[in-house]
Design a protein around this motif. Structure first.
Motif, PDB file in Angstrom:
ATOM      1  N   LEU A  27       0.827  -1.211   0.000  1.00 52.32           N
ATOM      2  CA  LEU A  27       0.000   0.000   0.000  1.00 52.32           C
ATOM      3  C   LEU A  27       0.863   1.263   0.000  1.00 52.32           C
ATOM      4  O   LEU A  27       0.563   2.229  -0.705  1.00 52.32           O
ATOM      5  N   LEU A  28       1.936   1.248   0.782  1.00 53.37           N
ATOM      6  CA  LEU A  28       2.831   2.400   0.824  1.00 53.37           C
ATOM      7  C   LEU A  28       3.528   2.587  -0.520  1.00 53.37           C
ATOM      8  O   LEU A  28       3.719   3.720  -0.982  1.00 53.37           O
ATOM      9  N   SER A  29       3.880   1.491  -1.163  1.00 55.83           N
ATOM     10  CA  SER A  29       4.511   1.555  -2.479  1.00 55.83           C
ATOM     11  C   SER A  29       3.552   2.159  -3.503  1.00 55.83           C
ATOM     12  O   SER A  29       3.945   2.979  -4.333  1.00 55.83           O
ATOM     13  N   GLN A  30       2.280   1.757  -3.441  1.00 53.49           N
ATOM     14  CA  GLN A  30       1.273   2.306  -4.344  1.00 53.49           C
ATOM     15  C   GLN A  30       1.108   3.809  -4.134  1.00 53.49           C
ATOM     16  O   GLN A  30       0.860   4.548  -5.081  1.00 53.49           O
ATOM     17  N   GLU A  31       1.237   4.246  -2.878  1.00 50.22           N
ATOM     18  CA  GLU A  31       1.125   5.673  -2.559  1.00 50.22           C
ATOM     19  C   GLU A  31       2.391   6.435  -2.938  1.00 50.22           C
ATOM     20  O   GLU A  31       2.385   7.659  -2.994  1.00 50.22           O
ATOM     21  N   GLY A  32       3.492   5.705  -3.148  1.00 47.76           N
ATOM     22  CA  GLY A  32       4.753   6.344  -3.448  1.00 47.76           C
ATOM     23  C   GLY A  32       5.337   7.074  -2.250  1.00 47.76           C
ATOM     24  O   GLY A  32       6.059   8.058  -2.392  1.00 47.76           O
ATOM     25  N   ARG A  33       5.028   6.576  -1.043  1.00 54.79           N
ATOM     26  CA  ARG A  33       5.480   7.232   0.186  1.00 54.79           C
ATOM     27  C   ARG A  33       6.286   6.248   1.025  1.00 54.79           C
ATOM     28  O   ARG A  33       5.937   5.078   1.132  1.00 54.79           O
ATOM     29  N   ASP A  34       7.354   6.741   1.620  1.00 54.44           N
ATOM     30  CA  ASP A  34       8.123   5.914   2.549  1.00 54.44           C
ATOM     31  C   ASP A  34       8.253   6.590   3.907  1.00 54.44           C
ATOM     32  O   ASP A  34       8.983   6.129   4.763  1.00 54.44           O
ATOM     33  N   ASP A  35       7.490   7.668   4.091  1.00 59.85           N
ATOM     34  CA  ASP A  35       7.546   8.416   5.347  1.00 59.85           C
ATOM     35  C   ASP A  35       6.322   8.176   6.229  1.00 59.85           C
ATOM     36  O   ASP A  35       6.153   8.820   7.251  1.00 59.85           O
ATOM     37  N   LEU A  36       5.470   7.230   5.847  1.00 54.20           N
ATOM     38  CA  LEU A  36       4.236   6.969   6.593  1.00 54.20           C
ATOM     39  C   LEU A  36       4.377   5.744   7.479  1.00 54.20           C
ATOM     40  O   LEU A  36       5.105   4.810   7.163  1.00 54.20           O
ATOM     41  N   ARG A  37       3.630   5.744   8.578  1.00 55.81           N
ATOM     42  CA  ARG A  37       3.550   4.609   9.493  1.00 55.81           C
ATOM     43  C   ARG A  37       2.080   4.210   9.619  1.00 55.81           C
ATOM     44  O   ARG A  37       1.193   5.011   9.402  1.00 55.81           O
ATOM     45  N   LEU A  38       1.854   2.970   9.999  1.00 56.63           N
ATOM     46  CA  LEU A  38       0.499   2.500  10.251  1.00 56.63           C
ATOM     47  C   LEU A  38       0.117   2.894  11.672  1.00 56.63           C
ATOM     48  O   LEU A  38       0.752   2.463  12.630  1.00 56.63           O
ATOM     49  N   ARG A  39      -0.897   3.734  11.805  1.00 57.74           N
ATOM     50  CA  ARG A  39      -1.375   4.138  13.121  1.00 57.74           C
ATOM     51  C   ARG A  39      -2.576   3.283  13.480  1.00 57.74           C
ATOM     52  O   ARG A  39      -3.501   3.125  12.686  1.00 57.74           O
ATOM     53  N   VAL A  40      -2.546   2.727  14.685  1.00 58.39           N
ATOM     54  CA  VAL A  40      -3.643   1.906  15.198  1.00 58.39           C
ATOM     55  C   VAL A  40      -4.159   2.596  16.444  1.00 58.39           C
ATOM     56  O   VAL A  40      -3.389   2.924  17.355  1.00 58.39           O
ATOM     57  N   ALA A  41      -5.475   2.822  16.484  1.00 65.71           N
ATOM     58  CA  ALA A  41      -6.061   3.530  17.621  1.00 65.71           C
ATOM     59  C   ALA A  41      -7.398   2.907  17.983  1.00 65.71           C
ATOM     60  O   ALA A  41      -8.020   2.213  17.183  1.00 65.71           O
ATOM     61  N   VAL A  42      -7.809   3.168  19.203  1.00 63.17           N
ATOM     62  CA  VAL A  42      -9.131   2.776  19.688  1.00 63.17           C
ATOM     63  C   VAL A  42      -9.873   4.063  20.007  1.00 63.17           C
ATOM     64  O   VAL A  42      -9.337   4.943  20.677  1.00 63.17           O
ATOM     65  N   GLN A  43     -11.105   4.175  19.485  1.00 59.93           N
ATOM     66  CA  GLN A  43     -11.892   5.375  19.707  1.00 59.93           C
ATOM     67  C   GLN A  43     -13.311   4.996  20.080  1.00 59.93           C
ATOM     68  O   GLN A  43     -13.786   3.925  19.709  1.00 59.93           O
ATOM     69  N   PRO A  44     -14.000   5.878  20.817  1.00 66.12           N
ATOM     70  CA  PRO A  44     -15.401   5.616  21.142  1.00 66.12           C
ATOM     71  C   PRO A  44     -16.232   5.539  19.864  1.00 66.12           C
ATOM     72  O   PRO A  44     -15.999   6.296  18.924  1.00 66.12           O
ATOM     73  N   GLY A  45     -17.175   4.612  19.846  1.00 65.81           N
ATOM     74  CA  GLY A  45     -18.064   4.501  18.698  1.00 65.81           C
ATOM     75  C   GLY A  45     -18.525   3.073  18.488  1.00 65.81           C
ATOM     76  O   GLY A  45     -18.137   2.166  19.207  1.00 65.81           O
ATOM     77  N   GLY A  46     -19.349   2.892  17.496  1.00 60.99           N
ATOM     78  CA  GLY A  46     -19.865   1.576  17.173  1.00 60.99           C
ATOM     79  C   GLY A  46     -20.929   1.130  18.148  1.00 60.99           C
ATOM     80  O   GLY A  46     -21.149   1.740  19.190  1.00 60.99           O
ATOM     81  N   CYS A  47     -21.571   0.037  17.856  1.00 61.98           N
ATOM     82  CA  CYS A  47     -22.675  -0.431  18.695  1.00 61.98           C
ATOM     83  C   CYS A  47     -22.202  -1.092  19.981  1.00 61.98           C
ATOM     84  O   CYS A  47     -22.981  -1.251  20.912  1.00 61.98           O
TER      85      CYS A  47
END
Length: 118
Positions: A27-47
């Motif tokens: 996915l990063l290769s498709q974006e042509g970016r090597d400066d991004l990281r995968l951010r994983v978060a938990v947020q309020p929401g959903g049922c």
């Protein structure tokens, strides 16, 4: 098992499978970016009360925990670490499902759609 290299002493306890690592790299290769990281978060929401957020981010904020998985950086904010500690991220590509999955031992239950947990 993939060896992790800690880039921050506050490791977040989230694992990333080899298949998920390869998908992130693709996915990063498709974006042509090597400066991004995968951010994983938990947020309020959903049922069920909480939802997962996975997205690419160029920022590392104060209090973030960062772990490098063979060139794939995974970032978790300090508020999400307790909810995600011990979790593993994988990627499925089957007829029934395509996408990232999170196996979280801290989730006590989830909704029928599987998008939120408590």
């Amino acid at each position: 098992m993939t060896e992790t290299i800690l880039t921050d002493v506050r490791a977040h306890g989230v694992g990333l499978s080899a298949v998920a690592q390869e998908k992130v790299r693709s996915l990063l290769s498709q974006e042509g970016r090597d400066d991004l990281r995968l951010r994983v978060a938990v947020q309020p929401g959903g049922c069920s009360g909480l939802i997962y957020q996975l997205y690419f981010d160029e920022r590392v904020l104060d209090g973030d925990a960062v772990v490098d998985f063979e060139g794939v950086g995974v970032v978790v904010d300090k508020m999400s670490v307790p909810y995600l500690d011990g979790s593993s991220i994988d990627f499925e590509d089957t007829i029934q499902k395509q996408g990232f999955t999170i196996d979280n031992p801290n989730a006590e239950g989830s909704c029928a759609c599987g998008d939120s947990f408590h």
